[in-house]
Every structure is written in C-alpha cells, then in structure tokens.
Enzyme design. Structure first.
Site, PDB file in Angstrom:
ATOM      1  N   ARG A 113     -78.806  75.725  50.032  1.00  0.00           N
ATOM      2  CA  ARG A 113     -78.186  75.440  48.710  1.00  0.00           C
ATOM      3  C   ARG A 113     -78.773  74.223  47.996  1.00  0.00           C
ATOM      4  NH1 ARG A 113     -75.531  78.692  45.109  1.00  0.00           N
ATOM      5  NH2 ARG A 113     -73.460  77.863  44.432  1.00  0.00           N
ATOM      6  N   THR A 398     -78.900  86.874  41.242  1.00  0.00           N
ATOM      7  CA  THR A 398     -78.707  86.982  42.780  1.00  0.00           C
ATOM      8  C   THR A 398     -79.239  88.514  43.458  1.00  0.00           C
ATOM      9  OG1 THR A 398     -77.148  85.368  42.692  1.00  0.00           O
ATOM     10  CG2 THR A 398     -77.298  86.618  44.744  1.00  0.00           C
ATOM     11  N   THR A 416     -80.550  83.258  45.441  1.00  0.00           N
ATOM     12  CA  THR A 416     -80.247  83.223  44.012  1.00  0.00           C
ATOM     13  C   THR A 416     -80.912  82.012  43.045  1.00  0.00           C
ATOM     14  OG1 THR A 416     -78.279  83.238  42.444  1.00  0.00           O
ATOM     15  CG2 THR A 416     -78.246  81.613  44.226  1.00  0.00           C
ATOM     16  N   GLN A 435     -78.430  76.320  39.201  1.00  0.00           N
ATOM     17  CA  GLN A 435     -77.165  76.424  40.087  1.00  0.00           C
ATOM     18  C   GLN A 435     -76.131  75.406  39.998  1.00  0.00           C
ATOM     19  OE1 GLN A 435     -76.216  79.201  42.356  1.00  0.00           O
ATOM     20  NE2 GLN A 435     -78.461  79.015  42.455  1.00  0.00           N
ATOM     21  N   ASP A 438     -72.684  76.100  38.764  1.00  0.00           N
ATOM     22  CA  ASP A 438     -71.646  76.517  39.652  1.00  0.00           C
ATOM     23  C   ASP A 438     -70.688  75.339  40.281  1.00  0.00           C
ATOM     24  OD1 ASP A 438     -72.307  79.243  39.980  1.00  0.00           O
ATOM     25  OD2 ASP A 438     -73.146  79.110  42.016  1.00  0.00           O
ATOM     26  N   SER A 463     -70.691  77.976  46.445  1.00  0.00           N
ATOM     27  CA  SER A 463     -71.137  79.276  46.114  1.00  0.00           C
ATOM     28  C   SER A 463     -70.207  80.529  46.521  1.00  0.00           C
ATOM     29  CB  SER A 463     -72.537  79.510  47.110  1.00  0.00           C
ATOM     30  OG  SER A 463     -73.011  80.806  46.887  1.00  0.00           O
ATOM     31  N   SER A 464     -70.535  81.519  46.129  1.00  0.00           N
ATOM     32  CA  SER A 464     -69.735  82.816  46.575  1.00  0.00           C
ATOM     33  C   SER A 464     -70.602  83.711  47.461  1.00  0.00           C
ATOM     34  CB  SER A 464     -69.361  83.545  45.417  1.00  0.00           C
ATOM     35  OG  SER A 464     -68.392  82.855  44.431  1.00  0.00           O
ATOM     36  N   GLY A 485     -73.412  89.094  42.740  1.00  0.00           N
ATOM     37  CA  GLY A 485     -72.427  89.531  41.889  1.00  0.00           C
ATOM     38  C   GLY A 485     -71.489  88.440  41.638  1.00  0.00           C
ATOM     39  N   GLY A 486     -72.028  87.025  41.691  1.00  0.00           N
ATOM     40  CA  GLY A 486     -71.017  85.954  41.421  1.00  0.00           C
ATOM     41  C   GLY A 486     -69.597  85.957  42.298  1.00  0.00           C
TER      42      GLY A 486
HETATM   43  N1  GLU Z   1     -74.602  81.281  42.135  1.00  0.00           N
HETATM   44  C1  GLU Z   1     -73.787  82.267  42.500  1.00  0.00           C
HETATM   45  C2  GLU Z   1     -73.233  81.637  43.924  1.00  0.00           C
HETATM   46  O1  GLU Z   1     -74.143  80.887  44.484  1.00  0.00           O
HETATM   47  C3  GLU Z   1     -74.219  83.340  42.710  1.00  0.00           C
HETATM   48  C4  GLU Z   1     -74.576  84.308  41.531  1.00  0.00           C
HETATM   49  C5  GLU Z   1     -74.516  85.846  41.758  1.00  0.00           C
HETATM   50  O2  GLU Z   1     -74.196  86.156  42.505  1.00  0.00           O
HETATM   51  O3  GLU Z   1     -74.991  86.546  40.778  1.00  0.00           O
HETATM   52  O4  GLU Z   1     -72.091  82.046  44.211  1.00  0.00           O
END
Ligand code: GLU
Length: 581
Positions: A113, A398, A416, A435, A438, A463-464, A485-486
C-alpha cells in the site's frame, strides 16, 4: 491432522475467540487464526492465470511454462497490466497480495500500500476555508500521490518465492511496450470519459492517450510505449530505481507539477518499505478464509459478512429473496463497522480480532430480522470506544488477478492506481496513483472526534481491496477470489464465497451472479441478474433499492477441483480471460 486443522476443530468447538491466544496472533494482533494451512500434494501438473486482460494472462502463463512460480508470474502480469490497463493499476500504484506457499502451508499477506509523504498533515485535502476540497480536485493533483508500493512488494515476495531471475519476468511487458498493443474497448471508452476531467492536462498524458488532432485513441489502435519500455528495463535491472533512482525522480517531479502540486520527496521514496504479515484468516462453515490485513478493510469486512452469515442456513435459503435479504443485512452491518474502525494499524488501533470474534458477529447477526429491513445501521461497539464518523470518499479503478503454479503455490492479488487513471498524470510511461484520496478528507467528524482514516504523515490510506484464498477443512487450497470496485469490492467478493460455498455454483456462475451491494442505508443491485420478485420483495421488506444497469466488478477466480485440476473464471463485466496448463 495438521496443526491448523486441530486448531480449527478447537475453534469450531469454542468459537474463534477462544482461538485468539497470543500464540496465534501476530504482532499487530490481526490474525484471528494461525495462517498455516496443509502443505499441498506437490507436484501439481497444471497451473492457471486469470487476469483482467488477455495479454496479461498470456504473460503470466508463459512465465509459469518457463518454470516460474506464481510470484514470478505476478510480476509479469503486473508489468503488462500497467501497460494495457493503465486506468486500473500500474507499477507506480499499490497492491495487497495473499500468497499460499504449498511447501510450508503458510499463508502470507503482503502489503504494498502507498504511504503518505512525511510533510503532509491531517489537513491534506482541506481548503483554506476549513472545508474539504472538491473530491475531483483532490484526485487530479499532486497531493493525491503516495509513495508507490507494488514493485517493492513484488520484489520482497520475489526474494522469498521467485524461481526465475527477477529481470526475465519483465520480458513480455518490455516486448509489448516496444512493439505496441491494441487499445481495448474498455480502455478506449475510459479515455473518452477521462478526457472530460484531467487526462488532457499534462503533456505526457495528452501525447500518449490522444492523437495529434486531440481525438482519443480508439479501440484497436496499436499503441506503443517506449518510455515505459525504458522504465521496465531499469526496473528489471534493479527495483531501487523506483525508490532512489531515475524513476523516483520522474515521479517526484510529476507530483510537483501544477495544478495543486504535492509534497512527495525523494526521501519519502527512499524510505518506503512494503509490509508482510500472516494473512487474516477465519473459518466459515468447513472452509478457512484468508485475506489481507489492515490498512485494507477488505479482509475484515468480507470475513465479517461471512461470520454473520454463518448464523444462517445460507444453503437452504439459496439465492432467493430471503437469501439476498440476509446477505444485504450482513453487508450493511459489516460496512458500518469497517467504515468506523479500519485504518492503518501503525497509526490507530484496529480491533480486527474483536470485529471478527464469532460471539460479536453473532450479536450483529441477531439484529437481522427475516421480515423487516434494518434502519439506521450503526457500527457496533466491540472495544468500548468509537472513533469519529468516517468521511472517506471512494472511487473505482483497480484490477484483481489469481495465479496457481505447478507446485500449487497460489497468488491472489488486487492492485490499483485508485481512480480511473490514478491522478491522471504520467511519468516514465506509467500512471501516478491517487491513492491518498482513499483517506478521509475531513480529519474530524461533526462532533470534533478524530476519524481513524484521516491523513497523517507516513500513513497508508484504508483500502477495500479484498484478495482472498479459501481453504477446505483439511487446509487444502480450495479457491482464490477477489475483485476491483472501490468499496463494493467487499460485497462482490463475499458474493463469490457464498455462491461457491453455499449455493454450489461454479466459479463462472459465481462471477456472473448479480452483484448486490448493501451499505449506508441502501442496496444497489444488478437488476438484470435478479427477478422482479426479488427486487420488489426487498423493497417490501423496507430496503431502499437502487437499480444498477451493471457493476464494474472484475472477479477473477481459480478453483482447485477434487481431481487436482483447476477451473478459472473471468468476470464477464471486464475484458479478462482464464488461461491454464
Ligand atoms: N483505491 C481503492 C482501494 O484501495 C480501490 C479502488 C477500486 O477498487 O477501484 O480500496
């Protein structure tokens, strides 16, 4: 019976909380059970690579054929994705990778990260008027770029699990960058979309993504990238070029460009270190789920959904109105906890163990009624302290890929640059990440309480990303899954687990299945994949339903079949393919 199997049997008897003795928790107290699974029955005859792009899958399988490990293949895949899918991930981005070492049975969570520069503070995205800046202004800026982590992370993993020399894993991408690749329909569409924002601002991005007359590159156009080929040659020689050499300088220079220059320095770059811990694992029925540790919330949130659903007979419910209702409610409750509590554990205490304690999850599951949707879902209080209400905006770029090599080692990696095309700036032929958006833009909530995921110097944003490897009750590899997918990643990934574990679906059926994302008081669902009876039924239960024409998941699964062969699946919503040997 392996050590883990014994441990799990004990866990099943006493509940996971009973297993969280000191011996089984690493120094960050994040591993709920010991991340050590059964050694695989090596050698495996076949390998498999599933990525978001045919070139990347091809690069990975060629490395496997040449005798490379899953980690070698991951390097080839990542360097190609950075070229052919620059909207999603790249060498100047960040990633989380779960690695299963078939020889030792160990499951490791690598953390690549990005980190915030030393010179920033909690007001990174606050304007002089005391209000958060416009989200888009934060993204399209130098302020949003953190120290890239993915290449340092891959280097660390390669030193431990590479079988081929580091440099050779770059050949495929170098060749493609020199000779060109066809712009894919998805990339072409996103260039048009991003041209309305910042993609034309910088000379490099203008020259790279657009023709001389300013029109966007079209699908099928053969795009070469000589600067990227040059960068790859440098990286192939020594990854440190990204952290203290020519590429570090190129990144720092681009970050300092207008508008809204950032504070990243060469010292920030030089001192970056990737992380590594035992994976975050918990049991679900007769499987073991292993995922990423904080600062990713993906492991905790997916396993929180699953841990709550363990209290329902999901198999009997099936993908019906009742099944989706329970899935939605468990998601809503898990997202509430994740939003409030998860951030970088080097900066704030993250109650991973408490959030995944089966007794706590049972208490959350007990809130779910079969005939009425929950209203105003709040985070629980597992530690007697609640941080400020989160205000993190979340975008979607991502890529996820899964790899198995002939020894049975497994990589499940989500990678990502954050938003589509990251900060929409380039250096060295690759995109810079955004990033740091986030982080929560506001450091405090309306009551003045500090938000766990606020910006801080040297901190990694939450992060997700939720790469997972799932094992069967004997600790043998069962399947790898994950998605972009965020924050929806969490729901997409949990859906694949329920689909495969409880609903008996194949990897492809699980990837194809409608996405249903329930968080912050409403459900967004892919209406084409669900019956009207289910959708209207959810509304009748009191859910606020938003119909989605299609999600941008990119679920890429590999399952080990009982005969030892593999079945892969690529998400039809993206452009990926599964290739096997
Ligand atoms: N930056 C997001 C994360 O780390 C991911 C974005 C995405 O999945 O499109 O959770």
């Amino acid at each position: 019976m392996t050590k883990t199997a014994i441990l799990l049997a004990t866990c099943a008897f006493f509940g996971l909380g009973a297993c969280a003795t000191k011996e089984h928790i690493n120094t960050h107290s994040i591993s709920v059970i010991n991340a050590e699974m059964a050694p695989a029955q090596a050698p495996y005859a076949k390998g498999m690579v599933v990525t978001a792009n045919p070139h990347a899958s091809q690069a990975g399988i060629e490395v496997l054929r040449a005798g490379g490990s899953a980690v070698d293949a991951a390097i080839a895949v990542q360097t190609v994705l950075s070229l052919v899918e620059p909207q999603s991930s790249g060498v100047a981005g960040g990633a989380f990778m779960i690695f299963y070492d078939a020889k030792t049975g160990k499951v490791t969570a690598y953390n690549g990260r990005e980190k915030a520069p030393a010179a920033i503070d909690e007001n990174l995205f606050m304007g002089t008027d005391g209000k958060p800046m416009r989200y888009l202004d934060g993204i399209i800026s130098g302020k949003s770029t953190g120290v890239p982590g993915v290449m340092a992370m891959l280097d660390m993993a390669h030193q431990e699990h590479g079988k081929l020399p580091w440099a050779g894993n770059f050949d495929f991408a170098i060749d493609l960058a020199e000779n060109g690749f066809e712009v894919s329909p998805r990339l072409a569409g996103l260039i048009i979309m991003a041209s309305k924002f910042g993609l034309k601002n910088q000379e490099e991005t203008r020259n790279y993504f657009f023709h001389e007359d300013g029109s966007p590159l079209e699908a099928g156009f053969l795009r070469d990238n000589k600067p990227y080929a040059h960068s790859l040659r440098l990286l192939a020689k020594d990854v440190r070029v990204m952290y203290e050499g020519e590429l570090a300088q190129a990144i720092v220079d681009a970050v300092h460009e207008d508008p809204r220059p950032g504070l990243l320095t060469m010292e920030d770059m030089r001192t970056y270190k990737p992380g590594k811990t035992e994976a975050l694992c918990s049991s679900y029925r007769d499987t073991i789920l292993c995922g990423a540790t904080p600062p990713s919330s993906g492991g905790i949130a997916v396993q929180s959904i699953m841990g709550q659903l363990a209290n329902f007979d999901m198999k009997a419910l099936g993908p019906t109105l009742a099944g989706w209702h329970v899935f939605s409610e468990a998601s809503e409750l898990a997202y509430a906890d994740r939003n409030l509590f998860v951030a970088d554990p080097d900066f704030v205490p993250v109650p991973s163990r408490e959030l995944l304690d089966p007794a706590y999850l049972k208490s959350r599951a007990n809130l779910i009624s079969m005939d009425k949707a929950l209203k105003d879902v709040k985070a629980g209080d597992p530690i007697g302290f609640k941080p400020g209400v989160d205000a993190t905006p979340e975008k979607k770029g991502t890529s996820h890929f899964s790899i198995v090599d002939k020894w049975g080692n497994v990589v499940s990696m989500t990678t990502t640059v954050e938003s589509v095309f990251g900060s929409e700036r380039m250096a060295g032929g690759f995109m810079l990440n955004n990033q740091l958006t986030d982080f929560s833009f506001m450091p405090r909530d309306k009551d003045g309480k500090l938000i766990a995921n606020r910006p801080q110097a040297g901190k990694r944003p939450r992060s997700s990303m939720a790469p997972h490897i799932v094992f069967n009750k004997n600790g043998q590899f069962s399947f790898a899954t994950g998605s972009p997918g965020g924050s929806s990643i969490i729901a997409y990934t949990a859906k694949t687990m329920i689909a495969m574990i409880d609903w008996g679906m194949s990897p492809q059926e699980a990837a194809d299945l409608a996405n249903v994302i329930s968080r912050k008081g409403s459900i967004r669902l892919e209406e084409a994949g669900l019956t009207e009876e289910i959708i209207i039924g959810l509304e009748k239960l009191g859910h606020t339903v938003k119909r989605s024409k299609g999600e941008i998941s990119g679920i890429h699964i590999i399952r080990r079949n009982t005969d030892g062969t593999y079945t892969g699946a690529a998400d039809p919503r993206r452009e990926g393919v599964a290739v096997g040997e």
